[in-house]
Design an enzyme around this catalytic site. Structure first.
Site, PDB file in Angstrom:
ATOM      1  N   GLU A  50       0.834  -1.166   0.100  1.00  0.00           N
ATOM      2  CA  GLU A  50      -0.034  -0.073  -0.016  1.00  0.00           C
ATOM      3  C   GLU A  50       0.947   1.206  -0.054  1.00  0.00           C
ATOM      4  OE1 GLU A  50      -3.383   1.847   2.705  1.00  0.00           O
ATOM      5  OE2 GLU A  50      -3.085  -0.334   3.030  1.00  0.00           O
ATOM      6  N   ASP A  60      -5.589   9.926   9.224  1.00  0.00           N
ATOM      7  CA  ASP A  60      -4.167   9.579   9.571  1.00  0.00           C
ATOM      8  C   ASP A  60      -3.746  10.207  10.807  1.00  0.00           C
ATOM      9  OD1 ASP A  60      -3.275   8.120   7.250  1.00  0.00           O
ATOM     10  OD2 ASP A  60      -3.083   9.741   6.028  1.00  0.00           O
TER      11      ASP A  60
END
EC number: 4.2.1.20
Length: 269
Positions: free
Chosen positions: A45, A56
């Protein structure tokens, strides 16, 4: 979905590491991708750095800052993949990007470029499922998998998302933003049971896995794990060494040893 991704996810027990493109420099990203493949990664990824990464935690936010400071862009990040392929990367690559850079680049142009560059799929954490049809159609034209994210929610919604899943389904394993967590959310097991009943494709768990014990535990309930923040933190600790050609190999080797410790039990003497 192309053959490379289809074959990779068939195997089960998937290990999917996440790294940020250009963190701290492009050469390090290429070396790390190859190192993760050596450690047994089934899919890579590759995160596109973004200035406002809502999904995030601080570790990956800092990685984005480092990569953006080095001039990394969506176009440059995608162009790293053919370089990785040339160096021997054979595993599928899924690009993780927020919707805004993708909209600016253009869905059609992105999907055509991704296909040309040997990218296998796409994950857009802030694109609501209900608004994903246009992008899904463009991905389908180019044989790219649009990976769906699913969080603990109603059984009906899980079924709706799972019914359109391609490649694999990415389950959020703890509430809130990403980050290495010491304990998993207590309702994860029940959530994964619902996903298992609903999903026609393999499903993996991400967002917070940071130990061999967690990898093993998740492996009992899911078809694989995504490990991001724990690896990116190790990259951040060796940022200066990774920038320099003469110290990069040693830093990559140390990160590889760390990754191996997440995948294999500590030896007992």
């Amino acid at each position: 979905m192309n053959k490379r991704l289809r074959d990779a996810v068939k195997k089960g027990n998937l290990f999917i590491p996440f790294i940020t493109a250009g963190d701290p420099v492009r050469e390090a990203t290429i070396a790390l991708a190859l190192s993760l493949q050596r450690s047994g990664a089934d899919v890579l990824e590759l995160g596109i750095p973004y200035s406002d990464p809502l999904a995030d935690g601080p570790v990956i936010q800092n990685a984005s800052k480092r990569a953006l400071a080095g001039g990394m862009t969506l176009a440059k990040a995608m162009a790293l993949v053919p370089e990785m392929r040339k160096e021997g990367l054979t595993i599928p690559v899924i690009v993780f990007t927020y919707a805004n850079p993708l909209l600016q680049f253009g869905f059609e142009r992105f999907c055509e470029t991704a296909c040309d560059y040997g990218i296998d799929g796409l994950l857009v954490p802030d694109l609501p499922f209900e608004e994903s049809e246009t992008l899904a159609n463009e991905c389908e034209k180019q044989g790219l998998a649009l990976i769906s994210l699913v969080a603990p929610t109603s059984q009906q919604r899980i079924k709706a998302i799972a019914s359109r899943a391609q490649g694999f389904l990415y389950c959020v394993s703890s509430l809130g933003v990403t980050g290495a967590r010491k304990t998993l959310h207590p309702q994860v097991e029940a959530f994964l049971k619902l996903v298992k009943e609903a999903s026609p494709v393999p499903f993996v768990v991400g967002f917070g896995i940071s130990s061999y014990e967690q990898v093993e535990e998740m492996g009992r309930h899911a078809d694989g794990v995504v490990i991001g923040s724990a690896i990116v933190e190790q990259i951040g600790l060796r940022c200066e060494a990774l920038k320099q050609a003469e110290s990069r190999d040693e830093a990559v080797k140390e990160i590889e040893q760390y990754v191996n410790s997440l995948l294999h039990p500590a030896p007992t003497y």
